[in-house]
Enzyme design. Structure first.
Site, short mmCIF file in Angstrom:
data_model
loop_
_atom_site.label_atom_id
_atom_site.label_comp_id
_atom_site.label_asym_id
_atom_site.label_seq_id
_atom_site.Cartn_x
_atom_site.Cartn_y
_atom_site.Cartn_z
N TYR A 135 69.75 11.41 9.67
CA TYR A 135 70.66 10.62 8.84
C TYR A 135 69.84 10.01 7.71
O TYR A 135 69.02 9.11 7.93
CB TYR A 135 71.31 9.56 9.72
CG TYR A 135 72.27 8.60 9.05
CD1 TYR A 135 72.66 8.72 7.73
CD2 TYR A 135 72.79 7.54 9.79
CE1 TYR A 135 73.53 7.83 7.14
CE2 TYR A 135 73.68 6.63 9.22
CZ TYR A 135 74.04 6.78 7.90
OH TYR A 135 74.91 5.89 7.33
N LYS A 163 72.99 14.29 8.02
CA LYS A 163 74.00 13.56 7.26
C LYS A 163 73.27 12.88 6.10
O LYS A 163 72.29 12.15 6.32
CB LYS A 163 74.71 12.52 8.12
CG LYS A 163 75.78 11.77 7.31
CD LYS A 163 75.87 10.31 7.68
CE LYS A 163 76.72 9.59 6.64
NZ LYS A 163 76.85 8.15 6.92
N VAL A 207 81.23 12.40 6.41
CA VAL A 207 81.24 11.20 7.24
C VAL A 207 81.58 10.07 6.28
O VAL A 207 80.69 9.44 5.71
CB VAL A 207 79.88 10.99 7.94
CG1 VAL A 207 79.90 9.75 8.81
CG2 VAL A 207 79.53 12.21 8.78
#
EC number: 4.1.2.-
Length: 307
Positions: A135, A163, A207
């Site tokens: 992330y 992400k 997301v």
């Protein structure tokens, strides 16, 4: 095919007290999202105020989320803590609760170089068998997963994607280039204004904070993308961009947290969950709430939302 793709909202953490979950709000939020067509749930991300929550509350929220979702969609759990021990502990909680993957951002506070960052990831992997996504959130952690570091970590089978919330689409394109060595990888974009562009660049999903509010719009964009309907993708991206007036009500002097606050207030107006933020952070002002009521009513028409 990537195991995790599509709309995987970073859900807010409904609270009724400083260290107590809004149980009914948690259930309403998760049912609202699943009914809206999401492809997964991301619990304890930045939008979930993870760093402001006690370790016990984090564990409780993970267990509650997995129990309510009950395998209907994958559950991804943010596990990052500056302590490797606490990070591994939450990963164990996630595994025992039935989560499908864990998500790891960079440590923060003390400066960390890329060599130490790779060591951090390896140490965490030693404490879990779950698939792990990296992330990248430099605005909050002040540290990037540099593209070269991601490429090196992509050699590890247990790491299944990334992400990116950097807002740098050129960086995201570099990451997507790793499909040549990891065609099974997930490439998720954090900023919803870049969702359509990221999918066009080879991304596999988003997301996105706004999914908490209007999941069906994001679901329809993904459906259009999967069917190759570029015109509809553009139309639904325009609807997602129309959420901007919500965020403009928030205090723009600080990143992210005011957006979480405005999103929680919007959810409370919609009757889904409490708008309480973890201390020391404050909920929206009465004036902001009043303005937000008007914006949400307008958006219900613009986005074709049923009451």
């Amino acid at each position: 095919m990537p195991r995790f793709q599509g709309n995987i909202p970073p859900i807010v953490t409904p609270l009724v007290e400083d260290d107590r979950l809004d149980d009914a709000g948690c259930e309403r939020l998760l049912e609202h999202l699943i009914a809206g067509g999401v492809d997964g749930i991301f619990v304890l991300g930045s939008s979930g105020e993870i760093v402001s929550l006690s370790h016990q509350l984090r564990a409780d929220f993970v267990r509650k989320t997995c129990r309510i979702v009950n395998r209907r969609v994958p559950v991804l759990v943010g596990i990052t803590d500056n302590s490797v021990v606490e990070t591994r502990r939450l990963a164990r909680v996630a595994a025992e609760a039935g989560a499908d993957a864990v998500v790891l951002t960079t440590p923060f506070y003390y400066p960390v170089n890329q060599r130490e960052l790779k060591t951090f990831v390896h140490c965490v992997l030693q404490g879990t068998d779950l698939p792990l996504l990296l992330y990248n959130m430099p605005a909050m952690t002040k540290l990037w997963f540099e593209a070269e570091t991601v490429a090196e970590l992509a050699q590890i089978e247990q790491i299944v994607g990334v992400k990116d919330s950097s807002q740098d689409i050129d960086y995201f394109r570099k990451l997507v280039g790793l499909k040549s060595v990891r065609p099974d990888w997930t490439f998720l974009i954090g900023h919803e204004t870049l969702l359509a562009e990221s999918l066009h660049a080879g991304g596999t999903g988003g997301v996105n904070l706004g999914t908490n509010l209007f999941p069906h719009v994001f679901a329809k964009l993904m459906q259009a993308h999967r069917s190759g309907d570029d015109a509809s993708v553009r139309d639904f991206q325009a609807k997602i961009d129309a959420l901007a007036p919500i965020y403009k009500i928030a205090d723009s002097s600080a990143p992210l947290l005011p957006l979480i606050g405005i999103t929680k207030t919007a959810l409370s107006i919609m009757g889904i969950c409490s708008d309480r933020l973890a201390p020391p952070h404050q909920a929206c002002t009465p004036e902001q709430r009043q303005e937000l009521v008007k914006v949400i009513e307008q958006l219900k028409t613009t986005l074709d939302v049923e009451d």
